[in-house]
Enzyme design. Structure first.
Site, PDB file in Angstrom:
ATOM      1  N   HIS A 173      52.901  71.730 -20.392  1.00  0.00           N
ATOM      2  CA  HIS A 173      52.036  72.600 -21.000  1.00  0.00           C
ATOM      3  C   HIS A 173      52.235  73.978 -21.027  1.00  0.00           C
ATOM      4  O   HIS A 173      53.228  74.764 -20.302  1.00  0.00           O
ATOM      5  CB  HIS A 173      50.374  72.602 -20.538  1.00  0.00           C
ATOM      6  CG  HIS A 173      50.092  73.296 -19.464  1.00  0.00           C
ATOM      7  ND1 HIS A 173      49.238  72.864 -18.594  1.00  0.00           N
ATOM      8  CD2 HIS A 173      50.488  74.659 -19.155  1.00  0.00           C
ATOM      9  CE1 HIS A 173      48.948  73.775 -17.592  1.00  0.00           C
ATOM     10  NE2 HIS A 173      49.720  74.915 -18.074  1.00  0.00           N
ATOM     11  N   GLU A 181      51.899  81.326 -19.907  1.00  0.00           N
ATOM     12  CA  GLU A 181      52.712  80.530 -18.699  1.00  0.00           C
ATOM     13  C   GLU A 181      52.827  79.113 -19.119  1.00  0.00           C
ATOM     14  O   GLU A 181      52.054  78.623 -19.975  1.00  0.00           O
ATOM     15  CB  GLU A 181      51.398  80.387 -17.387  1.00  0.00           C
ATOM     16  CG  GLU A 181      50.119  79.849 -17.688  1.00  0.00           C
ATOM     17  CD  GLU A 181      50.534  78.210 -17.169  1.00  0.00           C
ATOM     18  OE1 GLU A 181      51.366  77.787 -16.546  1.00  0.00           O
ATOM     19  OE2 GLU A 181      49.337  77.522 -17.506  1.00  0.00           O
ATOM     20  N   ARG A 207      49.057  81.269 -12.611  1.00  0.00           N
ATOM     21  CA  ARG A 207      50.506  81.112 -12.975  1.00  0.00           C
ATOM     22  C   ARG A 207      50.571  82.338 -14.150  1.00  0.00           C
ATOM     23  O   ARG A 207      51.620  82.552 -14.702  1.00  0.00           O
ATOM     24  CB  ARG A 207      50.736  79.864 -13.546  1.00  0.00           C
ATOM     25  CG  ARG A 207      51.224  78.831 -12.355  1.00  0.00           C
ATOM     26  CD  ARG A 207      51.728  77.577 -13.159  1.00  0.00           C
ATOM     27  NE  ARG A 207      50.955  76.910 -14.203  1.00  0.00           N
ATOM     28  CZ  ARG A 207      50.137  76.024 -13.940  1.00  0.00           C
ATOM     29  NH1 ARG A 207      50.090  75.638 -12.470  1.00  0.00           N
ATOM     30  NH2 ARG A 207      49.461  75.180 -14.714  1.00  0.00           N
ATOM     31  N   PHE A 238      47.397  60.839 -13.391  1.00  0.00           N
ATOM     32  CA  PHE A 238      48.661  61.147 -13.515  1.00  0.00           C
ATOM     33  C   PHE A 238      48.970  61.320 -12.055  1.00  0.00           C
ATOM     34  O   PHE A 238      50.172  61.025 -11.475  1.00  0.00           O
ATOM     35  CB  PHE A 238      48.488  62.570 -14.058  1.00  0.00           C
ATOM     36  CG  PHE A 238      49.758  63.553 -13.738  1.00  0.00           C
ATOM     37  CD1 PHE A 238      50.799  63.169 -14.082  1.00  0.00           C
ATOM     38  CD2 PHE A 238      49.718  64.412 -12.626  1.00  0.00           C
ATOM     39  CE1 PHE A 238      52.205  63.834 -13.669  1.00  0.00           C
ATOM     40  CE2 PHE A 238      50.788  65.342 -12.499  1.00  0.00           C
ATOM     41  CZ  PHE A 238      51.827  64.769 -12.827  1.00  0.00           C
ATOM     42  N   HIS A 249      38.631  64.874 -18.490  1.00  0.00           N
ATOM     43  CA  HIS A 249      39.819  65.219 -17.859  1.00  0.00           C
ATOM     44  C   HIS A 249      40.022  64.749 -16.374  1.00  0.00           C
ATOM     45  O   HIS A 249      41.426  64.464 -16.059  1.00  0.00           O
ATOM     46  CB  HIS A 249      39.789  66.772 -17.678  1.00  0.00           C
ATOM     47  CG  HIS A 249      40.884  67.314 -17.368  1.00  0.00           C
ATOM     48  ND1 HIS A 249      41.339  67.736 -16.192  1.00  0.00           N
ATOM     49  CD2 HIS A 249      42.235  67.560 -17.926  1.00  0.00           C
ATOM     50  CE1 HIS A 249      42.584  68.222 -16.019  1.00  0.00           C
ATOM     51  NE2 HIS A 249      42.959  68.041 -17.007  1.00  0.00           N
ATOM     52  N   SER A 268      49.454  71.197 -24.603  1.00  0.00           N
ATOM     53  CA  SER A 268      49.836  70.321 -23.453  1.00  0.00           C
ATOM     54  C   SER A 268      50.371  69.137 -23.851  1.00  0.00           C
ATOM     55  O   SER A 268      49.593  68.155 -24.593  1.00  0.00           O
ATOM     56  CB  SER A 268      48.388  70.072 -22.606  1.00  0.00           C
ATOM     57  OG  SER A 268      48.636  69.128 -21.600  1.00  0.00           O
TER      58      SER A 268
END
Length: 330
Positions: A303, A125, A161, A289, A282, A202
């Site tokens: 990614h 994906e 996904r 973000f 993370h 990513s």
């Protein structure tokens, strides 16, 4: 994902054609330590790139570099095929097969590695923050981008996904195993993977950012991204990350560009998910973000994530130091 979920920002997926059933992602690397070896690395990488010109070579490739935790400069040609038959004709041709198998590789003053992964299309994906790209990785071989998707922006969206998630929990089966050689002794080492080993590439492209957006990248995003990448590089084994490299694209002259990506191999998708949802390094990336996402005009994030059958993985290291790639994990 709830029935009422409405993502805070738009995101998109690259769409392959229906005839693409399996992809090939190959990382061909060269490494050495010390300023005096830079030319040797560059020459060796050029030799690999020249080999792509043989019949049935890759449909496209990227060239990148990174400094690993041991201080070695690594330069890598990341090659993609969208047809496995073409790939096998190339990799099994006498020219390619004999070059990699030659004992001459053991006598050179650089290390070589190749990490070859072949996801079935339902095991793959992508996600992009921009409707028109620019495409990266294998997505450059796909004809179109989707419209806005809703499977993003919540924990578990990466799994949603992946088409294979409809029929499999993608739990890891088996362990990494040394098939040939000894990581501690160097020389030629081949490692066998296991079912549902996971890869994430990513990436970020900040080359066209300006003014406030460029300042946001360098002041807010890049520092927390580096912290997360360094954690996975140095201590990732504790959270199920076999190896992590933060790579920068380089041009044909070896000049570093304003594009990069983290390339990580994981024990499982669930290990990657757990780090993403719970680990401070993370969460800092994720929160930063989302806080700043609506300010992005030219910064592109993306990614590609894959899981793999054990039979569709091949890891070979020649003259590499014992912490290279999956060597550190066995």
């Amino acid at each position: 994902m709830s029935d009422t979920w409405n993502p805070p920002v738009a995101a998109y997926s690259a769409r392959p054609t229906e005839n693409i059933q399996q992809l090939v992602m190959s990382y061909f690397g060269v490494q050495a330590k010390g300023e005096e070896n830079k030319d040797r690395i560059r020459t060796a990488l050029q030799g690999i790139i020249e080999s792509f010109k043989q019949p049935n070579g890759p449909a496209r490739y990227d060239t990148v570099q990174f400094i690993d935790a041991a201080g070695y400069l690594n330069q890598v040609a990341v090659a993609y095929w969208i047809d496995t038959d073409t790939f096998h004709k190339w990799i099994e041709s006498d020219v390619i097969k004999n070059w990699w198998a030659s004992d001459d590789r053991l006598k050179e003053e650089v290390g070589y590695f190749r990490e070859i992964l072949r996801p079935r299309i339902e095991q793959f994906e992508t996600i992009y923050t921009a409707a028109h790209g620019p495409f990266e990785g294998v997505s450059k071989l796909f004809p179109e981008m989707s419209g806005p998707i809703i499977e993003h922006g919540y924990w578990g969206s990466m799994r949603d996904r992946l088409p294979v998630s409809q029929t499999s929990t993608m739990d890891p089966e088996g362990t990494l195993a040394v098939a040939q050689g000894s990581p501690s002794h160097g020389g030629r080492v081949i490692i066998n993977g296991h079912n549902n080993l996971t890869l994430i590439r990513s990436g970020e492209d900040w080359s066209t950012t300006e003014a406030e957006e460029r300042k946001i990248w360098y002041d807010d995003i890049a520092p927390v991204l580096k912290e997360g990448m360094d954690f996975l590089r140095d201590d990732g084994m504790d959270v199920g990350c076999y190896c992590n490299r933060y790579c920068f694209h380089i041009d044909e002259n070896g000049k570093q560009e304003e594009r990069g990506f983290g390339y990580s191999l994981w024990r499982s998708l669930s290990a990657l998910e757990t780090w993403g949802a719970t680990h401070g390094t993370h969460l800092s990336i994720f929160v930063t973000f989302n806080r700043l996402a609506k300010k992005f005009k030219n910064l592109t994030l993306y990614h590609e994530v894959s899981v793999f059958d054990a039979s569709n993985q091949y890891f070979e290291y020649v003259n590499c130091h014992p912490k290279t790639g999956l060597l550190r994990a066995v």
